[in-house]
Design a protein around this motif. Structure first.
Motif, PDB file in Angstrom:
ATOM      1  N   THR A 133       0.628  -1.319   0.065  1.00 18.34           N
ATOM      2  CA  THR A 133       0.127   0.075  -0.091  1.00 18.34           C
ATOM      3  C   THR A 133       0.832   1.089  -0.246  1.00 18.34           C
ATOM      4  OG1 THR A 133      -0.041  -0.199   2.323  1.00 18.34           O
ATOM      5  CG2 THR A 133      -1.974  -1.155   1.354  1.00 18.34           C
ATOM      6  N   HIS A 134       2.149   1.157   0.379  1.00 16.23           N
ATOM      7  CA  HIS A 134       3.085   2.348   0.552  1.00 16.23           C
ATOM      8  C   HIS A 134       3.549   2.679  -0.914  1.00 16.23           C
ATOM      9  CE1 HIS A 134       6.153  -0.631   0.359  1.00 16.23           C
ATOM     10  NE2 HIS A 134       6.874   0.702   0.099  1.00 16.23           N
ATOM     11  N   ASP A 135       3.395   1.790  -1.837  1.00 12.74           N
ATOM     12  CA  ASP A 135       4.008   1.945  -3.250  1.00 12.74           C
ATOM     13  C   ASP A 135       3.196   3.271  -3.980  1.00 12.74           C
ATOM     14  OD1 ASP A 135       4.450   1.948  -6.028  1.00 12.74           O
ATOM     15  OD2 ASP A 135       4.741  -0.376  -5.944  1.00 12.74           O
ATOM     16  N   PRO A 136       3.819   4.039  -4.544  1.00 16.07           N
ATOM     17  CA  PRO A 136       3.082   5.163  -5.057  1.00 16.07           C
ATOM     18  C   PRO A 136       2.037   4.671  -6.319  1.00 16.07           C
ATOM     19  CG  PRO A 136       5.274   5.862  -4.609  1.00 16.07           C
ATOM     20  CD  PRO A 136       5.334   4.420  -4.411  1.00 16.07           C
ATOM     21  N   ASP A 137       2.683   3.582  -6.920  1.00 11.67           N
ATOM     22  CA  ASP A 137       1.626   2.924  -8.221  1.00 11.67           C
ATOM     23  C   ASP A 137       0.515   2.486  -7.566  1.00 11.67           C
ATOM     24  OD1 ASP A 137       3.480   3.606 -10.190  1.00 11.67           O
ATOM     25  OD2 ASP A 137       4.548   1.859  -9.920  1.00 11.67           O
ATOM     26  N   TYR A 138       0.394   2.033  -6.029  1.00  9.20           N
ATOM     27  CA  TYR A 138      -0.587   1.579  -5.448  1.00  9.20           C
ATOM     28  C   TYR A 138      -1.353   3.006  -4.911  1.00  9.20           C
ATOM     29  CZ  TYR A 138      -3.838  -0.954  -2.103  1.00  9.20           C
ATOM     30  OH  TYR A 138      -4.967  -1.210  -1.590  1.00  9.20           O
ATOM     31  N   GLN A 441      -2.142  13.295  11.435  1.00  9.83           N
ATOM     32  CA  GLN A 441      -1.007  14.360  11.602  1.00  9.83           C
ATOM     33  C   GLN A 441       0.075  13.678  11.468  1.00  9.83           C
ATOM     34  OE1 GLN A 441      -3.887  14.645  13.792  1.00  9.83           O
ATOM     35  NE2 GLN A 441      -4.609  15.453  12.040  1.00  9.83           N
ATOM     36  N   ARG A 442       0.236  12.714  10.500  1.00  8.17           N
ATOM     37  CA  ARG A 442       1.417  11.976  10.498  1.00  8.17           C
ATOM     38  C   ARG A 442       1.980  11.856   9.189  1.00  8.17           C
ATOM     39  NH1 ARG A 442       2.799   9.591  15.610  1.00  8.17           N
ATOM     40  NH2 ARG A 442       4.434   8.555  14.432  1.00  8.17           N
ATOM     41  N   TYR A 443       3.410  11.335   9.074  1.00  7.93           N
ATOM     42  CA  TYR A 443       4.073  11.247   7.844  1.00  7.93           C
ATOM     43  C   TYR A 443       3.844  10.190   6.969  1.00  7.93           C
ATOM     44  CZ  TYR A 443       7.931  10.955   4.580  1.00  7.93           C
ATOM     45  OH  TYR A 443       8.828  10.706   3.338  1.00  7.93           O
ATOM     46  N   TRP A 444       3.867   8.921   7.504  1.00  9.92           N
ATOM     47  CA  TRP A 444       4.078   7.801   6.709  1.00  9.92           C
ATOM     48  C   TRP A 444       2.398   7.230   6.386  1.00  9.92           C
ATOM     49  CZ3 TRP A 444       6.974   5.814   3.335  1.00  9.92           C
ATOM     50  CH2 TRP A 444       7.081   4.521   3.024  1.00  9.92           C
ATOM     51  N   GLY A 445       1.969   8.134   5.504  1.00  8.00           N
ATOM     52  CA  GLY A 445       0.583   7.659   5.001  1.00  8.00           C
ATOM     53  C   GLY A 445       0.278   8.315   3.754  1.00  8.00           C
ATOM     54  N   GLU A 446      -0.641   8.140   3.060  1.00  5.34           N
ATOM     55  CA  GLU A 446      -0.887   8.489   1.849  1.00  5.34           C
ATOM     56  C   GLU A 446      -1.282  10.260   1.909  1.00  5.34           C
ATOM     57  OE1 GLU A 446      -2.728   6.188   3.067  1.00  5.34           O
ATOM     58  OE2 GLU A 446      -2.739   4.504   1.989  1.00  5.34           O
ATOM     59  N   PRO A 447      -0.566  11.032   1.190  1.00  3.48           N
ATOM     60  CA  PRO A 447      -0.843  12.493   1.162  1.00  3.48           C
ATOM     61  C   PRO A 447      -2.378  12.738   0.610  1.00  3.48           C
ATOM     62  CG  PRO A 447       1.277  11.975   0.322  1.00  3.48           C
ATOM     63  CD  PRO A 447       0.618  10.684   0.351  1.00  3.48           C
ATOM     64  N   ILE A 448      -3.067  13.552   1.322  1.00  3.30           N
ATOM     65  CA  ILE A 448      -4.593  13.751   0.799  1.00  3.30           C
ATOM     66  C   ILE A 448      -4.186  14.815  -0.328  1.00  3.30           C
ATOM     67  CG2 ILE A 448      -6.801  15.035   1.423  1.00  3.30           C
ATOM     68  CD1 ILE A 448      -6.381  13.757   4.422  1.00  3.30           C
ATOM     69  N   PRO A 449      -4.928  14.546  -1.573  1.00  2.00           N
ATOM     70  CA  PRO A 449      -4.497  15.183  -2.520  1.00  2.00           C
ATOM     71  C   PRO A 449      -5.515  16.569  -2.991  1.00  2.00           C
ATOM     72  CG  PRO A 449      -5.930  13.242  -3.409  1.00  2.00           C
ATOM     73  CD  PRO A 449      -5.692  12.953  -1.829  1.00  2.00           C
ATOM     74  N   LEU A 450      -5.342  17.444  -2.116  1.00  2.00           N
ATOM     75  CA  LEU A 450      -6.052  18.613  -2.208  1.00  2.00           C
ATOM     76  C   LEU A 450      -5.112  19.757  -1.830  1.00  2.00           C
ATOM     77  CD1 LEU A 450      -9.015  17.632   0.042  1.00  2.00           C
ATOM     78  CD2 LEU A 450      -8.906  17.544  -2.317  1.00  2.00           C
ATOM     79  N   VAL A 451      -5.506  20.915  -2.726  1.00  2.25           N
ATOM     80  CA  VAL A 451      -4.687  22.154  -2.221  1.00  2.25           C
ATOM     81  C   VAL A 451      -5.675  23.110  -1.835  1.00  2.25           C
ATOM     82  CG1 VAL A 451      -3.068  23.992  -3.479  1.00  2.25           C
ATOM     83  CG2 VAL A 451      -3.073  21.258  -4.275  1.00  2.25           C
ATOM     84  N   HIS A 452      -4.999  23.975  -0.821  1.00  3.85           N
ATOM     85  CA  HIS A 452      -5.798  25.099  -0.292  1.00  3.85           C
ATOM     86  C   HIS A 452      -5.298  26.371  -1.138  1.00  3.85           C
ATOM     87  CE1 HIS A 452      -7.267  22.647   3.107  1.00  3.85           C
ATOM     88  NE2 HIS A 452      -6.227  22.114   2.878  1.00  3.85           N
ATOM     89  N   CYS A 453      -6.584  26.857  -1.889  1.00  7.45           N
ATOM     90  CA  CYS A 453      -6.154  27.954  -2.576  1.00  7.45           C
ATOM     91  C   CYS A 453      -6.990  29.107  -2.005  1.00  7.45           C
ATOM     92  CB  CYS A 453      -6.538  27.749  -4.218  1.00  7.45           C
ATOM     93  SG  CYS A 453      -5.728  26.579  -4.935  1.00  7.45           S
ATOM     94  N   GLY A 454      -6.387  29.822  -1.190  1.00 13.70           N
ATOM     95  CA  GLY A 454      -7.374  30.948  -0.184  1.00 13.70           C
ATOM     96  C   GLY A 454      -8.412  30.006   0.567  1.00 13.70           C
TER      97      GLY A 454
END
Length: 819
Positions: A133-138, A441-454
């Motif tokens: 599950t930590h593989d970026p392709d996954y 609030q941890r490092y070793w997990g999937e980043p949530i793919p969202l960007v805060h624009c304002g």
RNA sequence: GCGAGAGUGGUGAAAUUGGUAGACACGCCAGAUUUAGGAUCUGGUGCCUUCGGGUGUAAGGGUUCAAGUCCCUUCUCUCGCACCA
């Protein structure tokens, strides 16, 4: 403990593991010529690759599915049987905090160790399908699914009181918090947790509550697991009712499952945190109420929920009007009312609710009985005829005006309709299930793919996935409610994906470990697909999972989350079924030899590697299955491992005899066919312990013979193959056959040979066994009777008595009833 | 308290639809083989017994010709949830 082994299991096992790997014996593809009913998807819960390596609990479930898969293949099935790793997670990250080692490094090292250990047990996985599950392709596709949830409004941000764990430096989901004698604790690591109001990503699992509940009915799962899920979802049906405040300044809405007891509502209680508390409190009660609210705030959840303690509460000074009988009812506050459930307020019916009863007794509030218990139910009464305790059952209405006499269920419906007509209330459904707090609030997990624009949140476009984890200087959580990612400025600051050209900041929370395991069974279907999470043709070919085996500790968390995601994927047309796992089996835990849970501190942990090197993988596999039924909890027993090893050793020594062609003697054929039948039947039902017992019986029989006939020997090898695959391959080859035994057809039995020519028939007198007679099988009942009655020994017991009747059961017994 | 499940030899456990309780294995006992063995092989092994038999599946009761199995009551243990209105 030196093993008494003579057979060279190490050489044999290495030889055949290398063969299977080289030949890809267990690779499977989607062959359209195989009909749907001859395909099986058999799934193990994939492991978290911990630093400790495999423990003996892992091989238990894995061996069970492996035996089943090998059995199915020999019966002509196409079998999908994959393995992978649930490789995001806290231990690797905590290790990184301590040592600075990148979690990737630790994780991959552990995966390699796990893979090696798993392979050493000879499981027939299609390793070409392995996923981590930590593989970026996954995790690209984990992120993709998150975006779909977000698009559908199923992921939202909210500030709410959430469980925060100081030691883990992160928030946790409700499901990850346990109630312990020491207060609420994290499920992982047993650290103290507390409630803090924080901004979090939340998944709207409650939207699926009804479907998650209803669809349980169609699943072939253990009743206990279904019960736990039902309990966790906690659906309750009732009504919301509004009570007007006496001063006309508004009303209080309550949720009740017993609207039929409305006439018995003699007071109301608000949670201390309820929004109305401050407004309705009278000047005279102000000081007392404020003090109580403050005290409740400081109390730990444990103190608040301690059932043993007396009820506490304070009168607000305000009154409300009971809408059905216009009674003036006082409004109290108490911490036994939870602000998070229902409306955070209740109508109290002390006569028919235990908690309300206790509270009313404590504070001298009035109690009005409105349900007459059925005559056949015993209810304690006081001397003057009143209730001596709350009666919470159903009955007929009393003291309820025009509704008197109505049966509870009818009354519920009637009053709910009435309330709706009057505009005083409506039907309502509540759940214990809360939405799923999803960010960590941890490092070793999937980043949530969202960007805060304002102020706006913009999803990362699908084609830009995966959003990879950046490297960081420090893995320590910031402690401010932000993950270590927040400190990686060059990663956080990014162009807005909306094309505006302005800059935004990435979401720095990551996903919980459950995310990756919510859908891994789909990725196995098509693990290298870079266009979609899995091809629809592959999904249609294999899904749903026919058998899922794993530990009961995932009864609620993983299995509820995965079902939720699967339903979302179904709704967006990605998968073909509403449910992912049709049949579920929990393997029972293997306890230490002392009957207690294996743990390092008790020193009762058994390492599977040690068993493999001392006795071999085949012995470990068979021994774990021979311990008892798969679902049962059972203690390890080093002593009796030798029984299984001895059996395999005997099989080996038997093979050293010369194989003789020709027809084996009939008594051997009969045991053989009985054995085929029993092993076939039991293996198909995952009753491995009794199948193994039958294999032992057969070996014991063969051992007593002078000659070993090929026709008696080869079927045995085939029956043994799912259980002890390495030895079976070797024996098969030594018998002069080409490999691999894994693909040879399962033996068939002949029914006539499974029955003996003679049977022992028991003769009972008045139900007690008094004699046994050997008779040809299927002796007619009349003859059975005559033979039994003719026995001298029976005559002794029947002499001088009146023969009442004789019961005969063919091939079993004769029971002579005398008086 | 509520929900789910389980109680069978010294031990792990077997026992289609009610029909020989304890298969198989460990342990134990005896014999064989062996220089010896904690290896191997064969046999025995629920308990009591005056050797006729009696008794036995947590306890008590019931249904039945017959109950580990079905029904009722009680007890114990394990797991889960736990003031969810």
């Amino acid at each position: 403990m030196p093993p008494m082994s003579k057979y060279p299991f190490t050489d044999i096992e290495q030889k055949w593991q290398a063969y299977w790997e080289r030949e890809k014996t267990f690779r499977v593809t989607e062959d359209p010529s195989i009909p749907k009913e001859k395909r099986a998807y058999v799934l193990d819960m994939f492991p978290y690759p911990s630093a400790a390596g495999l423990h003996v609990g892992h091989p238990e479930g894995y061996t069970a599915t492996d035996i089943y898969c090998r059995y199915l293949r020999m019966n002509g099935y196409a079998v999908l049987h994959p393995m992978g790793f649930d490789s995001f997670g806290l231990p690797a990250e905590n290790y990184a905090i301590q040592t600075g080692t990148h979690p990737l490094e630790t994780t991959e090292r552990n995966i390699n160790r796990f893979r090696e250990q798993i392979k050493s047990l000879g499981f027939s996985y299609d390793w070409d399908r392995e996923v981590s599950t930590h593989d970026p392709d996954y995790y690209r596709w984990t992120q993709w699914i998150f975006l779909k949830l977000y698009e559908r409004g199923l992921a939202y941000v909210a500030e709410m009181p959430v469980w925060y764990c100081e030691a883990l430096g992160t928030v946790l989901a409700n499901e990850e918090v346990l109630t312990t004698p020491d207060g609420p604790r994290s499920e992982r690591g047993n650290h103290p947790v507390e409630r803090r109001p924080l901004r979090q990503w939340i998944l709207r699992i409650t939207e699926y509550a009804d479907r998650l509940l209803e669809d349980l009915d169609g699943l072939d799962w253990p009743e206990s697991i279904k019960a736990m899920q039902r309990n966790w979802i906690g659906r309750s049906e009732g009504a919301n009712v509004r009570f007007a405040l006496e001063d006309g300044s508004g009303d209080i809405e309550v949720f009740t499952t017993r609207p039929d007891t409305l006439f018995g509502a003699t007071y109301m209680v608000l949670a201390p945190e309820h929004a109305l508390v401050d407004r309705i409190t009278t000047a005279a009660q102000r000081a007392e109420v404020d003090a109580y609210v403050e005290q409740a705030r400081l109390k730990s959840d444990l103190e608040r929920t301690d059932l043993a303690k007396d009820k506490t509460g304070v009168f607000t000074g305000a009154y409300a009007i009971n809408p059905v009988n216009k009674a003036r009812v006082p409004v109290w506050i108490s911490d036994y009312i939870l602000v998070s459930y229902g409306t955070g307020a209740i109508m109290a019916v002390p006569a028919h609710d235990t908690r309300d009863w206790e509270f009313a007794v404590q504070f001298g509030l009035s109690i009005v009985q409105v349900v007459e218990p059925p005559a056949e139910v015993y209810v304690a009464h006081t001397e003057d005829g009143g209730l001596a305790e709350a009666f919470t059952g159903e009955g007929h209405a009393m003291n309820s005006g025009d509704f008197d006499g109505l049966q509870t269920a009818v009354f519920k419906q009637r009053i709910t309709e009435w309330l709706t007509e009057q505009g005083l209330g409506r039907k309502a459904v509540n759940y214990k299930l809360r939405d799923w707090i999803f960010s960590r609030q941890r490092y070793w997990g999937e980043p949530i793919p969202l960007v805060h624009c304002g102020e706006t949140i913009v999803p990362v476009p699908e084609e830009q996935l995966p959003l990879r984890l950046p490297d960081v200087q420090s893995y320590k959580p910031s402690g401010t409610g932000e993950s270590p990612l927040a400190k990686v400025e060059e990663w956080v600051v990014t162009g807005c994906p909306d094309g505006s050209g302005s800059m935004g900041r990435r979401e720095t929370n990551t996903m919980p470990q459950w995310a990756g395991s919510c859908w891994y069974y789909l990725r196995y279907l098509d693990p290298r697909n870079d266009r979609e999470l899995a091809g629809r043709d592959k999904i249609d070919y294999w899904m749903p999972v026919d058998l899922y085996v794993g530990g009961a500790e995932h009864a609620v968390l993983h299995l509820l989350y995965a079902r939720f995601w699967h339903k979302v994927l179904y709704d967006i047309g990605v998968v073909n079924t509403e449910e992912p796992f049709m049949r579920l089996i929990n393997q029972g835990m293997i306890l230490g030899e002392d009957g207690l849970r294996m743990s390092k501190s008790r020193g009762n942990v058994v390492n599977p590697d040690d068993v493999v090197s001392a006795y071999g993988a085949d012995t470990l596999r068979m021994f774990e299955m021979f311990l008892g039924p798969l679902e049962a909890e059972k203690p390890w027993s080093t002593g009796s491992i030798s029984g299984v090893h001895r059996f395999l050793d005997r099989a080996w020594r038997l093979a050293e005899r010369e194989l003789v062609e020709g027809e084996p003697p009939e008594h051997i054929l009969r045991v053989l066919h009985k054995t085929i039948k029993k092993v076939d039947h039991d293996t198909g039902r995952l009753e491995f312990n009794t199948a193994i017992a039958q294999l032992m019986i057969y070996i014991n029989e063969l051992y007593k013979e002078e000659t070993l006939f090929r026709a008696a020997w080869e079927p045995f090898i085939l029956l043994l193959a799912p259980y002890a695959p390495h030895l079976a391959e070797e024996l098969w080859e030594r018998a002069g056959n080409p490999p691999s035994v894994s693909m040879v057809a399962w033996p068939q039995w002949e029914e006539s040979l499974t029955r003996d020519e003679e049977v022992t028939v028991v003769v009972q007198v008045n139900g007690k066994v008094r004699a046994r007679i050997e008779l040809p099988t299927d002796t007619p009942e009349a003859e059975l009777r005559d033979r039994a009655l003719g026995l001298e020994r029976i005559a002794e017991f029947t002499a001088g008595k009146e023969l009442v009747k004789v019961i005969t059961v063919p091939n079993k017994l004769v029971n002579i009833v005398v008086r």
